[in-house]
Scaffold this active site. Sequence first.
Site, PDB file in Angstrom:
ATOM      1  N   HIS A 267     -11.774 -35.154 -12.630  1.00 51.42           N
ATOM      2  CA  HIS A 267     -12.746 -36.090 -12.078  1.00 51.42           C
ATOM      3  C   HIS A 267     -13.801 -35.498 -11.135  1.00 51.42           C
ATOM      4  O   HIS A 267     -14.818 -36.115 -10.876  1.00 51.42           O
ATOM      5  CB  HIS A 267     -11.962 -37.159 -11.312  1.00 51.42           C
ATOM      6  CG  HIS A 267     -12.640 -38.489 -11.225  1.00 51.42           C
ATOM      7  ND1 HIS A 267     -13.986 -38.655 -11.008  1.00 51.42           N
ATOM      8  CD2 HIS A 267     -12.137 -39.727 -11.323  1.00 51.42           C
ATOM      9  CE1 HIS A 267     -14.275 -39.940 -10.972  1.00 51.42           C
ATOM     10  NE2 HIS A 267     -13.166 -40.606 -11.161  1.00 51.42           N
TER      11      HIS A 267
ATOM     12  N   TYR B 263      -8.351 -49.990  -5.098  1.00 55.27           N
ATOM     13  CA  TYR B 263      -9.805 -49.884  -5.186  1.00 55.27           C
ATOM     14  C   TYR B 263     -10.248 -49.940  -6.635  1.00 55.27           C
ATOM     15  O   TYR B 263      -9.492 -49.682  -7.553  1.00 55.27           O
ATOM     16  CB  TYR B 263     -10.323 -48.622  -4.496  1.00 55.27           C
ATOM     17  CG  TYR B 263     -10.436 -47.398  -5.381  1.00 55.27           C
ATOM     18  CD1 TYR B 263     -11.626 -47.119  -6.051  1.00 55.27           C
ATOM     19  CD2 TYR B 263      -9.376 -46.530  -5.532  1.00 55.27           C
ATOM     20  CE1 TYR B 263     -11.743 -46.005  -6.856  1.00 55.27           C
ATOM     21  CE2 TYR B 263      -9.490 -45.412  -6.339  1.00 55.27           C
ATOM     22  CZ  TYR B 263     -10.666 -45.152  -6.999  1.00 55.27           C
ATOM     23  OH  TYR B 263     -10.782 -44.056  -7.802  1.00 55.27           O
TER      24      TYR B 263
ATOM     25  N   SER C 113     -13.718 -48.780  -9.009  1.00 56.93           N
ATOM     26  CA  SER C 113     -14.943 -48.001  -9.016  1.00 56.93           C
ATOM     27  C   SER C 113     -16.129 -48.923  -9.295  1.00 56.93           C
ATOM     28  O   SER C 113     -16.061 -49.788 -10.160  1.00 56.93           O
ATOM     29  CB  SER C 113     -14.842 -46.934 -10.103  1.00 56.93           C
ATOM     30  OG  SER C 113     -15.965 -46.113 -10.096  1.00 56.93           O
TER      31      SER C 113
ATOM     32  N   THR D 179     -20.797 -43.379  -8.097  1.00 57.78           N
ATOM     33  CA  THR D 179     -19.998 -44.585  -7.888  1.00 57.78           C
ATOM     34  C   THR D 179     -19.634 -44.737  -6.417  1.00 57.78           C
ATOM     35  O   THR D 179     -19.681 -43.788  -5.644  1.00 57.78           O
ATOM     36  CB  THR D 179     -18.682 -44.556  -8.707  1.00 57.78           C
ATOM     37  OG1 THR D 179     -17.944 -43.392  -8.348  1.00 57.78           O
ATOM     38  CG2 THR D 179     -18.949 -44.585 -10.191  1.00 57.78           C
TER      39      THR D 179
END
Length: 198
Positions: free
Chosen positions: A24, A137, A139, A150
């Site tokens: 990522h 959370y 994105s 993001t």
Amino acid sequence: SRWFDKCFQLIVDGNGQATLNFEHSWGDGVAVLRLMEESFKDSNTHHFVSPDDVVEDVKGGSVEEIKFKLSESLKQTIQSAQKTHAAANSDLGFATVQYTGMTRDSIKKFKVSADSLMQLALQMSFHSLYKEFVPTYESCSTAAFLKGRTECMRSATSATRAATEAIAKGAKGADAKALIAQCSAVHSQLVKEASMGK
């Protein structure tokens, strides 16, 4: 067969099912999703191979196995890690159910956000299993900005907590609908704020 230090890896199994392993740090899922969607669309539109094709061997071999030289100590470390991983996951169950009776359009008829309803479902599922709440959370794209990536939007809110607890205790009808609507309103505001960098 999984390379966790690569930006992304397309993994195709023996049945032709494809999945992606994605590291990522270099970018966001939106970019990889776009790449995969475009690749999928192109491969279905422009068939350049068929099941009857034969791969011609390229000079020097088309595919070459990478052979590793591992010390006995390293082999034992790997085996120990494999056993630890297998033990940690021995009681893990995974299954999916596809429910087609609810769609984005059917949810919108109730004037609530489909995304907020999904986030509430995640909160309710976790709470039903563990009787607690955890930070969560989602994105949120900041593509409105030049080179925007993001923002992390916190989808576990006091509204999702109140709705989860009330529905778990049996809230139905107008009461449940009002709680879900409140979750949607809070969620939509958070999305708006996160997408604008706030």
